[in-house]
Design an enzyme around this catalytic site. Structure first.
Site, PDB file in Angstrom:
ATOM      1  N   ARG A  51       0.831  -1.205   0.000  1.00 58.76           N
ATOM      2  CA  ARG A  51       0.000   0.000   0.000  1.00 58.76           C
ATOM      3  C   ARG A  51       0.869   1.261   0.000  1.00 58.76           C
ATOM      4  NH1 ARG A  51      -3.066   2.478   4.781  1.00 58.76           N
ATOM      5  NH2 ARG A  51      -4.570   3.879   3.805  1.00 58.76           N
ATOM      6  N   HIS A  55       0.741   4.349  -2.747  1.00 56.73           N
ATOM      7  CA  HIS A  55       0.498   5.732  -2.349  1.00 56.73           C
ATOM      8  C   HIS A  55       1.669   6.639  -2.708  1.00 56.73           C
ATOM      9  CE1 HIS A  55      -3.095   5.255   0.604  1.00 56.73           C
ATOM     10  NE2 HIS A  55      -3.146   4.350  -0.357  1.00 56.73           N
ATOM     11  N   SER A  65       8.608  10.017  -1.964  1.00 56.64           N
ATOM     12  CA  SER A  65       8.166  11.183  -1.186  1.00 56.64           C
ATOM     13  C   SER A  65       7.284  10.779  -0.005  1.00 56.64           C
ATOM     14  CB  SER A  65       7.424  12.178  -2.086  1.00 56.64           C
ATOM     15  OG  SER A  65       6.357  11.551  -2.768  1.00 56.64           O
ATOM     16  N   GLU A  77       3.461  13.871   3.188  1.00 53.97           N
ATOM     17  CA  GLU A  77       2.442  12.948   2.674  1.00 53.97           C
ATOM     18  C   GLU A  77       2.042  11.889   3.702  1.00 53.97           C
ATOM     19  OE1 GLU A  77       3.631  11.160  -1.055  1.00 53.97           O
ATOM     20  OE2 GLU A  77       4.381  13.079  -1.787  1.00 53.97           O
ATOM     21  N   ASN A  83      -3.103   8.679   4.559  1.00 62.99           N
ATOM     22  CA  ASN A  83      -1.859   7.955   4.848  1.00 62.99           C
ATOM     23  C   ASN A  83      -1.574   7.765   6.329  1.00 62.99           C
ATOM     24  OD1 ASN A  83      -1.284   7.617   2.157  1.00 62.99           O
ATOM     25  ND2 ASN A  83       0.105   9.359   2.018  1.00 62.99           N
ATOM     26  N   HIS A 177      -6.003  -5.631  -2.925  1.00 62.68           N
ATOM     27  CA  HIS A 177      -6.922  -5.655  -1.783  1.00 62.68           C
ATOM     28  C   HIS A 177      -7.121  -7.064  -1.244  1.00 62.68           C
ATOM     29  CE1 HIS A 177      -8.980  -1.565  -2.876  1.00 62.68           C
ATOM     30  NE2 HIS A 177      -7.779  -1.421  -2.357  1.00 62.68           N
ATOM     31  N   ASP A 230     -10.328  -9.558   2.537  1.00 66.17           N
ATOM     32  CA  ASP A 230     -10.927 -10.756   1.959  1.00 66.17           C
ATOM     33  C   ASP A 230     -10.760 -11.923   2.923  1.00 66.17           C
ATOM     34  OD1 ASP A 230      -8.507 -12.141   1.534  1.00 66.17           O
ATOM     35  OD2 ASP A 230      -8.563 -11.994  -0.635  1.00 66.17           O
ATOM     36  N   ASP A 237      -3.760 -13.984  -3.247  1.00 66.38           N
ATOM     37  CA  ASP A 237      -4.450 -14.907  -4.149  1.00 66.38           C
ATOM     38  C   ASP A 237      -5.584 -14.160  -4.843  1.00 66.38           C
ATOM     39  OD1 ASP A 237      -6.414 -14.619  -2.213  1.00 66.38           O
ATOM     40  OD2 ASP A 237      -6.052 -16.576  -1.296  1.00 66.38           O
TER      41      ASP A 237
END
Length: 306
Positions: A51, A55, A65, A77, A83, A177, A230, A237
């Protein structure tokens, strides 16, 4: 858009999978060592690093950054609203420290993060790939810029397209995800006061919606309440796509993939064939991680500019 596309091609050509073979041959193995060590201590590290890389690339291109600390009156950031929940920065810090001891001033923080994202996926039974390297580190990091990031409650795909990525890239990258956890605030809009006619998003499977409402009641007071993304949150997967077709995906942005025939067809393909998903994900990750930034230095420490 034409200027950006031109920059994307140039940046792709500037990167190379053997970029450090002569100047820092142990760079990749060092990053892999610290990602594995981090995962052994915390099973959420792979999802966090993947992630983090997303980002980073979606703001100013892949220039590291997102790793910079806020300083003085400037909010970086990493402290922008989307974040705040990012973590595992220490993995990048530890890898950078050892690499600097072996090859001072050679390996960028942006490249370390791209390698860490790849290693994170591979360590949780996902695919692996050769990462093109040669990114430079940026010197600008502004919290306000994180407003550009796609929110879980968003159904817009304009940002993805503006970064030179296609619908196929959007669907493949959404497969990330399959890892991780979400707090209630990111999907509250689907389970309470959805619209004037219904309290719950009708696209959610009723039993799934009920379980989410139980975990995240209207006036939730549990600080870290939420749901895994999930059914196999620590395994890379294609379960995410299978659940999406069943109405059991968490975010509005996930559900939006089923609203267009092109993206729905890709979701269906990846749900039925994990090998196809892995191939698509690798292709799109290489493309995304090659989005050029305005970096112009090799930071000696990833949290501060030189």
């Amino acid at each position: 858009m034409l200027l950006f596309s031109s920059c994307l091609v140039t940046c792709l050509n500037a990167l190379s999978v053997d970029y450090y073979h002569q100047t820092c041959p142990e760079a990749e193995s060092t990053v892999a060592k610290y990602v594995k060590k981090g995962m052994l201590n915390d099973r959420t590290v792979p999802a966090a690093l993947l992630r983090m890389h997303f980002h980073d690339c979606f703001i100013r291109g892949c220039d590291g950054s997102v790793l910079l600390d806020s300083k003085g009156g400037n909010q970086a950031e990493k402290d922008g609203p989307p974040n705040i929940s990012l973590h595992a920065f220490y993995v990048i810090d530890h890898a950078k420290k050892e690499i600097e001891e072996k090859c001072p001033g050679v390996v960028s923080c942006a490249d370390i993060l791209a390698l860490a994202a790849r290693d994170s996926v591979a360590l949780v039974r996902g695919p692996t790939w050769d990462v093109p390297n040669g990114r430079k580190d940026g010197r600008i990091s502004k919290g306000n810029d994180t407003r550009q990031l796609p929110f879980p409650t968003s159904i817009a795909t304009k940002l993805t397209h503006s970064r030179g990525l296609s619908d196929e890239d959007l669907v493949a990258l959404s497969g990330g995800h399959t890892l991780g956890f979400s707090h209630c605030s990111s999907f509250q809009n689907r389970i309470h006061n959805f619209n004037t006619k219904t309290d719950v998003d009708p696209s959610l499977h009723p039993s799934f919606a009920a379980s989410l409402r139980q975990v995240c009641p209207m006036h939730n007071k549990v600080k870290n309440a939420g749901s895994f993304l999930d059914s196999t949150p620590t395994v890379f997967d294609n379960a995410y796509y299978k659940l999406l077709l069943q109405g059991k995906a968490i975010f509005s942005s996930d559900q939006a993939l089923l609203t267009a025939s092109t993206t729905k067809a890709l979701v269906t393909k990846y749900a039925s064939n994990q090998h196809e998903f892995f191939e698509g994900f690798v292709k799109s990750m290489i493309k995304m991680s090659s989005i050029g930034g305005a970096g112009n230095e090799i930071r000696l420490k990833c949290r501060v500019v030189n």
